[in-house]
Design a protein around this motif. Structure first.
Motif, PDB file in Angstrom:
ATOM      1  N   ASP A   1       0.859  -1.185   0.000  1.00 53.56           N
ATOM      2  CA  ASP A   1       0.000   0.000   0.000  1.00 53.56           C
ATOM      3  C   ASP A   1       0.894   1.235   0.000  1.00 53.56           C
ATOM      4  O   ASP A   1       1.585   1.517   0.982  1.00 53.56           O
ATOM      5  N   SER A   2       0.907   1.965  -1.119  1.00 55.69           N
ATOM      6  CA  SER A   2       1.763   3.146  -1.223  1.00 55.69           C
ATOM      7  C   SER A   2       1.095   4.406  -0.684  1.00 55.69           C
ATOM      8  O   SER A   2       1.636   5.509  -0.821  1.00 55.69           O
ATOM      9  N   GLY A   3      -0.076   4.262  -0.076  1.00 56.78           N
ATOM     10  CA  GLY A   3      -0.695   5.371   0.630  1.00 56.78           C
ATOM     11  C   GLY A   3      -1.419   6.344  -0.278  1.00 56.78           C
ATOM     12  O   GLY A   3      -1.707   6.068  -1.443  1.00 56.78           O
ATOM     13  N   GLN A   4      -1.669   7.525   0.311  1.00 58.53           N
ATOM     14  CA  GLN A   4      -2.420   8.556  -0.402  1.00 58.53           C
ATOM     15  C   GLN A   4      -1.616   9.851  -0.474  1.00 58.53           C
ATOM     16  O   GLN A   4      -0.889  10.069  -1.415  1.00 58.53           O
ATOM     17  N   TYR A   5      -1.732  10.677   0.559  1.00 55.42           N
ATOM     18  CA  TYR A   5      -1.093  11.987   0.551  1.00 55.42           C
ATOM     19  C   TYR A   5      -0.282  12.149   1.829  1.00 55.42           C
ATOM     20  O   TYR A   5      -0.698  11.729   2.911  1.00 55.42           O
ATOM     21  N   TYR A   6       0.884  12.796   1.687  1.00 60.97           N
ATOM     22  CA  TYR A   6       1.760  12.944   2.845  1.00 60.97           C
ATOM     23  C   TYR A   6       1.156  13.908   3.858  1.00 60.97           C
ATOM     24  O   TYR A   6       0.453  14.859   3.480  1.00 60.97           O
ATOM     25  N   ARG A   7       1.453  13.682   5.113  1.00 65.01           N
ATOM     26  CA  ARG A   7       0.841  14.453   6.200  1.00 65.01           C
ATOM     27  C   ARG A   7       1.199  15.935   6.143  1.00 65.01           C
ATOM     28  O   ARG A   7       0.452  16.774   6.636  1.00 65.01           O
ATOM     29  N   ASP A   8       2.330  16.290   5.544  1.00 61.98           N
ATOM     30  CA  ASP A   8       2.751  17.686   5.440  1.00 61.98           C
ATOM     31  C   ASP A   8       2.922  18.030   3.956  1.00 61.98           C
ATOM     32  O   ASP A   8       3.897  17.656   3.320  1.00 61.98           O
ATOM     33  N   GLN A   9       1.957  18.734   3.398  1.00 64.30           N
ATOM     34  CA  GLN A   9       1.965  19.025   1.967  1.00 64.30           C
ATOM     35  C   GLN A   9       3.084  19.975   1.549  1.00 64.30           C
ATOM     36  O   GLN A   9       3.397  20.082   0.364  1.00 64.30           O
ATOM     37  N   PHE A  10       3.709  20.666   2.512  1.00 64.07           N
ATOM     38  CA  PHE A  10       4.857  21.512   2.190  1.00 64.07           C
ATOM     39  C   PHE A  10       6.106  20.674   1.929  1.00 64.07           C
ATOM     40  O   PHE A  10       7.078  21.161   1.352  1.00 64.07           O
TER      41      PHE A  10
END
Length: 485
Positions: A163-172
């Motif tokens: 599972d490569s996930g979705q979006y990183y917790r810190d978009q910066f």
């Protein structure tokens, strides 16, 4: 009696779900020693869309023409509501096709229904090999799939779904997520346990996930196939690729996510590749289809191509050589020699003196000549200022493209039938140079010129081909020129 009836019911359920699986839950190589995987990616199914039946038709036609032993859906499968009904329709489709399949999730799947709910619908569905995976690590669907040998019992190949996930917790920092350290640790531990259980040193393996890793950037310059958009990976590198090199036996990594890309390339012995976008509601102009991957039992080898409806196929890619069928067909082939060599070995001439380029080797003092079992400089009686000219016949097992290499300190040049194939000349520290030549099956003349100038000396000469792993040229391929007597 009740136990007997229960056993009969379970047996009937098991038999009803057989296809490529010869008994419940077991995937095996075919009698012809192949195992066929169809990768479909980015279906982006909207259960309410008029395009959805056409998406299923793409899957159906590829499945029926290519007859895969296993289908893998590599993310962004059902991406619109009502998602639960979409997943139920998907499971019914594979049941109707009697097609074993596995699912891993993309960044959009969990936007419309939770991952837990998805695996509630998948686990235990007929023909579905997917599992929720270990709860203690990041994501869901992390899974090892074992493929048994054609005779059964032995583990012949491994597939890992992550599972490569979705979006990183810190978009910066990064827009997209990455495969996390605990997943990598799980992969290491699981693989080590399986290797230990098998009693083998290496098992041919592949990985599948949705979002590419930063290493996929190599496809921009070296990819075979189409790269029509950027590589949308995480900007963070969690070290997955170096883990794959440590594991050994990993032949390929396949993902989806970037719909306009379908290229693949080999980096450090591992194929990095995209599938072909499969869904009609996904963006991109590529014709919809899937990627076929055909494993060969007992070998670190696979073939791959893009399959489209109506039996269409694009250039076949061969691992481990990295060549494809288009290159094979367009190449100019050097004909084999009309002779019959029977004695293995390599003839050599050994020189002493200051040499700066291989062409200078014959101008210095000839010290010795004779035969050796292979291409070796171990017999040199000095550390610096010497050279060798090696000559032999090399027996090529099958018509095709071959990539030769020399790894040398200092200079080396390799010729096949008088054609310069590898140029690694000049004074330098140890480095690798390669060259490609198309050869007919049979004997060809091989010549390697090598010199050592100053500080450090090494020479390795090797090759790879359609059915050959990269390796030093084995003694079994080298022959002495037959005498005229």
């Amino acid at each position: 009696m009740k136990r007997l009836l229960t056993s009969i019911v379970l047996l009937l359920l098991c038999l009803s779900s057989l296809s490529a699986q010869d008994h419940c839950g077991v995937l095996r190589f075919r009698a012809d020693s192949t195992f066929r995987i169809a990768q479909f990616t980015d279906l982006h199914i909207d259960p309410t869309s008029v395009n959805t039946p056409r998406t299923y038709e793409v899957l159906r036609e590829v499945i029926r023409s290519e007859r895969p032993d296993l289908v893998l859906l590599t993310g962004d499968v059902i991406t619109e509501r009502p998602a639960a009904e979409g997943w139920r329709t998907l499971t019914r489709f594979f049941e109707e096709e009697k097609q074993p399949y596995g699912v891993l999730l993309g960044n959009h799947d969990a936007e419309v229904i939770s991952k837990d709910s998805i695996y509630d619908l998948l686990e235990g569905a007929p023909y579905c090999v997917s599992l929720r995976g270990p709860r203690e690590i990041e994501g869901e669907g992390n899974q090892e799939i074992r493929i048994e040998s054609s005779s059964g019992g032995e583990i012949a190949a491994l597939l890992y779904l992550l599972d490569s996930g979705q979006y990183y917790r810190d978009q910066f920092i990064s827009h997209y997520d990455h495969i996390h350290f605990d997943q990598i640790d799980w992969l290491r531990r699981t693989h080590a346990q399986t290797i230990s259980e098998s009693g083998r040193d290496v098992i041919p393996s592949m990985l599948f996930f949705h979002i590419p890793t930063p290493e996929f950037e190599v496809l921009k310059d070296q990819g075979k196939g189409q790269i029509n958009e950027g590589i949308s990976s995480s900007t963070l590198n969690s070290g997955l690729f170096s883990t794959l090199l440590d594991l050994g036996g990993v032949m390929g990594v396949f993902c989806g996510h970037d719909h306009a890309n379908d290229a693949l390339a080999i980096r450090d012995g591992v194929t990095l590749g995209y599938g072909r976008v499969s869904g009609l509601d996904a963006y991109g102009d590529l014709p919809r289809g899937g990627r076929m991957i055909v494993l060969h039992e007992g070998e670190q080898r696979f073939d791959s191509w893009i399959a489209t409806p109506k039996g269409g196929r694009e250039a076949i890619f061969y691992y481990p050589s990295g060549f494809d069928s288009d290159e094979e067909q367009s190449a100019h082939y050097l004909p084999a020699l009309s002779l019959d060599a029977r004695t293995h070995g390599v003839s050599y001439r050994y020189y002493a003196g200051t040499i700066k380029q291989t062409k200078q080797i014959p101008t210095v003092s000839l010290v010795a000549e004779g035969t050796l079992p292979n291409l070796s400089i171990e017999g040199a009686d000095r550390e610096d200022h010497f050279g060798y000219i090696f000559e032999a016949l090399i027996r090529i097992p099958e018509r095709g493209l071959y990539r030769f290499y020399t790894y040398s300190d200092d200079g080396s040049v390799l010729y096949i039938d008088g054609v310069k194939v590898v140029d690694n000349d000049g004074g330098h520290s140890a480095r690798l140079r390669e060259g490609v030549v198309a050869l007919e099956a049979g004997f060809h003349r091989l010549r390697v010129d090598y010199f050592e100038d100053y500080m450090g000396q090494t020479l390795e000469v090797g090759l790879t081909g359609k059915s050959l792993l990269r390796q030093p040229i084995p003694e079994s391929m080298l022959y002495l020129e037959p005498s005229d007597e």
